[in-house]
Design a protein around this motif. Structure first.
Motif, short mmCIF file in Angstrom:
data_model
loop_
_atom_site.label_atom_id
_atom_site.label_comp_id
_atom_site.label_asym_id
_atom_site.label_seq_id
_atom_site.Cartn_x
_atom_site.Cartn_y
_atom_site.Cartn_z
N ARG A 199 0.81 -1.23 0.00
CA ARG A 199 0.00 0.00 0.00
C ARG A 199 0.83 1.27 0.00
O ARG A 199 0.48 2.24 -0.65
CB ARG A 199 -0.93 0.01 1.21
CG ARG A 199 -2.04 -0.97 1.08
CD ARG A 199 -3.02 -0.82 2.23
NE ARG A 199 -3.38 -2.17 2.64
CZ ARG A 199 -3.64 -2.53 3.87
NH1 ARG A 199 -3.60 -1.67 4.84
NH2 ARG A 199 -3.95 -3.77 4.15
N ASP A 200 1.93 1.26 0.76
CA ASP A 200 2.73 2.48 0.90
C ASP A 200 4.15 2.21 0.39
O ASP A 200 4.94 1.58 1.07
CB ASP A 200 2.76 2.90 2.37
CG ASP A 200 3.52 4.20 2.61
OD1 ASP A 200 4.04 4.79 1.63
OD2 ASP A 200 3.61 4.62 3.78
N PRO A 201 4.47 2.70 -0.79
CA PRO A 201 5.81 2.47 -1.36
C PRO A 201 6.95 2.97 -0.46
O PRO A 201 8.06 2.45 -0.53
CB PRO A 201 5.79 3.24 -2.68
CG PRO A 201 4.34 3.30 -3.05
CD PRO A 201 3.61 3.40 -1.73
N ASP A 202 6.66 3.94 0.41
CA ASP A 202 7.69 4.43 1.33
C ASP A 202 8.04 3.40 2.40
O ASP A 202 9.06 3.52 3.07
CB ASP A 202 7.22 5.73 2.01
CG ASP A 202 7.13 6.88 1.02
OD1 ASP A 202 7.95 6.93 0.08
OD2 ASP A 202 6.23 7.73 1.19
N ARG A 203 7.21 2.38 2.58
CA ARG A 203 7.44 1.33 3.57
C ARG A 203 8.10 0.10 2.94
O ARG A 203 8.11 -0.97 3.54
CB ARG A 203 6.10 0.92 4.22
CG ARG A 203 5.30 2.05 4.82
CD ARG A 203 5.89 2.64 6.06
NE ARG A 203 5.97 1.61 7.07
CZ ARG A 203 6.83 1.63 8.08
NH1 ARG A 203 7.65 2.63 8.23
NH2 ARG A 203 6.85 0.67 8.96
N PHE A 204 8.64 0.24 1.74
CA PHE A 204 9.22 -0.89 1.02
C PHE A 204 10.27 -1.63 1.83
O PHE A 204 10.24 -2.86 1.94
CB PHE A 204 9.83 -0.40 -0.31
CG PHE A 204 10.54 -1.48 -1.07
CD1 PHE A 204 9.83 -2.40 -1.82
CD2 PHE A 204 11.92 -1.60 -1.01
CE1 PHE A 204 10.48 -3.42 -2.52
CE2 PHE A 204 12.59 -2.61 -1.70
CZ PHE A 204 11.85 -3.52 -2.46
N GLU A 205 11.20 -0.91 2.44
CA GLU A 205 12.29 -1.56 3.18
C GLU A 205 11.76 -2.36 4.37
O GLU A 205 12.15 -3.52 4.56
CB GLU A 205 13.31 -0.52 3.65
CG GLU A 205 14.57 -1.15 4.17
CD GLU A 205 15.67 -0.11 4.41
OE1 GLU A 205 16.17 -0.08 5.54
OE2 GLU A 205 15.99 0.64 3.48
N SER A 206 10.86 -1.80 5.14
CA SER A 206 10.26 -2.53 6.26
C SER A 206 9.50 -3.75 5.75
O SER A 206 9.54 -4.82 6.36
CB SER A 206 9.30 -1.64 7.04
OG SER A 206 9.99 -0.62 7.70
#
Length: 183
Positions: A61-68
């Motif tokens: 849902r949130d590309p900014d949370r890719f690493e997590s």
């Protein structure tokens, strides 16, 4: 991670996915290795993670949370592997992973070996928290999200794991050196 690259990969861009995979593979391997403690099993967990990344990336849902999100994926496969290994009785084997950077290579090697032995006494769940917090540098809240457990559980696991590590290291210091005692 570059948000644009994640979004492109989510839309099926294989080149963008390949760039994400290449940027993530070493981080994922180091994490997997520290949890499963075997190079082949870490490779397997990373391969499964990369396949899952490609398949499940559109649902992120949130590309900014890719690493997590990628930590969550690799942990899923590591913990599954650890449970399976425990059921079939696979023995975990220590493999040196770092080269000493200090001038005293023997002391660095001894310290690394001692810590590795102590980590071997932890459960996979406790090792995961230690690796994510101390090696990956993630805050407890993010670890809780990755593992899908409450924040307090992560704090408790870290506390108990730290106590167990200290106890294992102290116990190792009290053990007689091999070949150094009388029989």
């Amino acid at each position: 991670m570059d948000r644009r690259l994640v979004e492109q990969a989510q839309n099926g861009d294989r080149d963008a996915y390949e760039a994400l995979a290449k940027a993530s593979v070493n981080r994922l391997y180091r994490t997997a290795f520290r949890i499963v403690r075997d190079g082949d099993r870490a490779d397997d967990a990373v391969q499964q993670t990369l396949v899952a990344m490609w398949r499940e990336l559109p649902s992120l849902r949130d590309p900014d949370r890719f690493e997590s999100w990628t930590y969550r994926l690799v942990l899923r496969f590591c913990l599954s592997d650890s449970r399976r290994a425990r059921r079939v009785g696979v023995r975990e084997v220590r493999i040196d992973e770092l080269t000493p950077t200090r001038s005293d290579a023997y002391a660095a090697s001894d310290l690394r070996d001692e810590l590795d032995r102590a980590l071997g006494h932890l459960s996979a769940d406790h090792r995961a928290v230690v690796v994510l917090h101390h090696y990956a540098g993630l805050p407890l809240g993010e670890i809780a999200e990755i593992l899908g457990v409450p924040y307090g559980t992560v704090g408790s696991r870290l506390h108990h794991a730290t106590r167990a590590l200290r106890a294992a290291i102290v116990a190792g210091e009290r053990s007689p050196a091999i070949g150094g005692g009388s029989t």
